[in-house]
Write a protein that holds these residues in place. Structure first.
Motif, short mmCIF file in Angstrom:
data_model
loop_
_atom_site.label_atom_id
_atom_site.label_comp_id
_atom_site.label_asym_id
_atom_site.label_seq_id
_atom_site.Cartn_x
_atom_site.Cartn_y
_atom_site.Cartn_z
N MET A 105 -1.33 3.20 30.40
CA MET A 105 -2.03 3.55 29.16
C MET A 105 -3.32 2.77 29.01
N SER A 106 -3.30 1.48 29.30
CA SER A 106 -4.50 0.67 29.15
C SER A 106 -5.59 1.12 30.12
N ARG A 110 -9.20 2.72 29.02
CA ARG A 110 -10.47 2.15 29.49
C ARG A 110 -11.33 3.20 30.18
N GLN A 111 -10.73 4.04 31.02
CA GLN A 111 -11.50 4.96 31.84
C GLN A 111 -11.73 6.33 31.21
N GLU A 112 -10.83 6.75 30.31
CA GLU A 112 -10.89 8.11 29.79
C GLU A 112 -11.05 8.18 28.27
N PHE A 113 -10.08 7.67 27.54
CA PHE A 113 -10.07 7.85 26.09
C PHE A 113 -11.30 7.26 25.41
N SER A 114 -11.80 6.15 25.91
CA SER A 114 -12.91 5.46 25.24
C SER A 114 -14.29 5.87 25.76
N ARG A 115 -14.32 6.80 26.72
CA ARG A 115 -15.60 7.20 27.31
C ARG A 115 -15.82 8.69 27.14
N SER A 116 -17.08 9.07 26.85
CA SER A 116 -17.39 10.47 26.61
C SER A 116 -17.56 11.25 27.90
N GLN A 117 -17.96 10.57 28.97
CA GLN A 117 -18.14 11.20 30.27
C GLN A 117 -18.12 10.16 31.37
N SER A 118 -18.15 10.61 32.60
CA SER A 118 -18.00 9.67 33.73
C SER A 118 -19.15 8.69 33.84
N ALA A 182 -5.50 13.48 31.76
CA ALA A 182 -5.60 12.33 32.68
C ALA A 182 -4.43 11.37 32.49
N TRP A 183 -4.05 11.15 31.22
CA TRP A 183 -2.92 10.26 30.95
C TRP A 183 -1.59 10.91 31.33
N ILE A 184 -1.46 12.21 31.04
CA ILE A 184 -0.22 12.93 31.37
C ILE A 184 0.03 12.88 32.88
N GLN A 185 -1.02 13.00 33.67
CA GLN A 185 -0.87 12.97 35.12
C GLN A 185 -0.34 11.61 35.59
N GLU A 186 -0.79 10.54 34.95
CA GLU A 186 -0.27 9.22 35.29
C GLU A 186 1.20 9.11 34.91
N ALA A 187 1.55 9.61 33.72
CA ALA A 187 2.92 9.53 33.23
C ALA A 187 3.88 10.33 34.11
N THR A 188 3.44 11.51 34.57
CA THR A 188 4.32 12.34 35.40
C THR A 188 4.61 11.67 36.75
N LEU A 320 6.42 17.59 30.75
CA LEU A 320 5.07 17.01 30.82
C LEU A 320 4.18 17.82 31.76
N ILE A 321 4.73 18.26 32.88
CA ILE A 321 3.97 19.07 33.82
C ILE A 321 3.57 20.39 33.17
N ASP A 322 4.50 21.01 32.44
CA ASP A 322 4.20 22.25 31.73
C ASP A 322 3.13 22.01 30.67
N LEU A 323 3.22 20.87 29.97
CA LEU A 323 2.22 20.54 28.96
C LEU A 323 0.84 20.37 29.59
N ASN A 324 0.80 19.73 30.75
CA ASN A 324 -0.46 19.54 31.46
C ASN A 324 -1.08 20.89 31.83
N ASP A 325 -0.25 21.81 32.31
CA ASP A 325 -0.74 23.15 32.65
C ASP A 325 -1.25 23.86 31.40
N LEU A 326 -0.54 23.70 30.31
CA LEU A 326 -0.93 24.36 29.06
C LEU A 326 -2.28 23.84 28.58
N LEU A 327 -2.49 22.53 28.69
CA LEU A 327 -3.75 21.96 28.25
C LEU A 327 -4.93 22.34 29.14
N SER A 328 -4.63 22.69 30.39
CA SER A 328 -5.70 23.07 31.31
C SER A 328 -6.22 24.47 31.06
N GLN A 329 -5.47 25.26 30.30
CA GLN A 329 -5.88 26.63 30.01
C GLN A 329 -6.95 26.64 28.91
N GLY A 330 -7.78 27.65 28.94
CA GLY A 330 -8.89 27.74 27.98
C GLY A 330 -8.46 27.95 26.56
#
Length: 330
Positions: A105-106, A110-118, A182-188, A320-330
């Motif tokens: 989570m930390s 640091r890399q995703e939640f607190s940053r607007s882009q790469s 990004a976080w869901i992928q780490e958790a899975t 979680l995997i299903d949720l990740n797929d759902l979030l990837s859809q438009g």
């Protein structure tokens, strides 16, 4: 004047001391209870006289989960070098499982939640906090694990405070679907590993599928086509409690995510998916009535607590995997 201490007195004293240490060890081995993240957010916001903003809840969950490791009965035990904690292994394994989720989570914060882009700059507080969690969890001096984790907590407090300051643009929390993925992928990945390790409690033959799906895939060194996987009898309880600790931490993080990412989840019609994952993880925290973690053989006469835990984790991971797929859809 001489003092005559009988052998019986010495034995009684040693017996009393050992009993006291045993009872203290039992007390310290109780797993921490779950906490209400909404109540914790309300309490913290009231104390700081601020209105919770996006990211306040997730940061609070990370703070409180970490503080629980340090402040539960007995404190942080994984690096203790004196009795009775030096003889305990279940609760230190639980601590490590929770710590692994804290580290994930930390890192994502640091890399995703607190940053607007790469290409955007890192938040200064999270940049300091995240590495503090990566110290060896058994380190007991110069530096101690507790000391480094407390430094990280202090930085998280500073980050949370900065989130609520309207004129402070240095701290942000972006609740977007790509960040959440990004976080869901780490958790899975974590849950998948725990499920495999717990399932190995009964021993099974597994075909090597490391290179499946790609005809030209390669790996550094060759490996056998099939292997026998079985967790050592001595490590069964450690694997079980590590998974329990990870699920306990993940449960609180998901409840915080449900609040901070409410609009994203509603847009994707995914709130019910999060709630189902939370329900599976809550089931993994049910009380253990057996005095020890049993390792029954498949459909044998004795229960297999590892397989029961693996079942809940596998179901949560699949959701979680299903949720990740759902979030990837438009």
């Amino acid at each position: 004047m001489s003092v005559n201490i009988s052998t019986k007195t010495i034995i009684s004293g040693i017996t009393g001391l050992l009993l006291a240490l045993y009872l203290l060890g039992v007390y310290w081995s109780f797993e921490p209870a779950q906490f209400d993240i909404r109540a914790e957010v309300t309490k913290a916001a009231t104390a700081e006289n601020v209105a919770p903003v996006v990211g306040y809840t997730t940061t609070t969950a990370l703070i409180r989960v970490t503080e629980t490791l340090l402040n539960k009965p007995g404190g942080y035990l994984a690096n203790d070098a004196i009795p009775p904690s030096v003889f305990l292994d279940n609760i230190p394994s639980w601590e490590f499982g929770a710590l692994e989720m804290i580290r994930d989570m930390s890192l994502v914060m640091r890399q995703e939640f607190s940053r607007s882009q790469s290409q955007s700059a890192e938040n200064k507080n999270l940049k300091v906090a995240q590495p503090q969690f990566n110290i060896d969890h058994t380190s007991w001096a110069i530096p101690s694990a507790e000391g480094e984790y407390q430094k990280a907590i202090n930085e998280l407090y500073a980050y949370r405070t900065a989130l609520t300051q309207v004129n402070n643009q240095s701290a942000q929390f972006y609740a977007r679907s790509d960040n959440l993925r990004a976080w869901i992928q780490e958790a899975t990945k974590r849950l998948g590993s725990y499920s495999q390790r717990l399932s190995a409690s009964v021993g099974r033959e597994q075909i090597n599928v490391d290179l499946a799906g790609d005809s030209v895939a390669q790996q550094s060194t060759s490996s056998v086509s099939s292997m026998q996987l079985k967790t050592s009898w001595w490590a069964i309880d450690n694997e079980f409690y590590e998974a329990r600790g990870a699920c306990w931490a993940l449960l609180h993080f998901l409840k915080a995510i449900e609040i901070d990412f409410n609009d994203v989840l509603e847009k994707k019609n995914a709130k019910v998916s999060v709630q189902q994952i939370i329900r599976e993880l809550e089931a993994s925290q049910e009380s253990i009535w057996s005095p020890m973690v049993l390792n029954g053989n498949g459909f044998g006469m004795l229960a297999n607590h590892s397989l029961v835990m693996a079942n809940y984790i596998s179901r949560a991971n699949a959701a979680l995997i299903d949720l990740n797929d759902l979030l990837s859809q438009g």
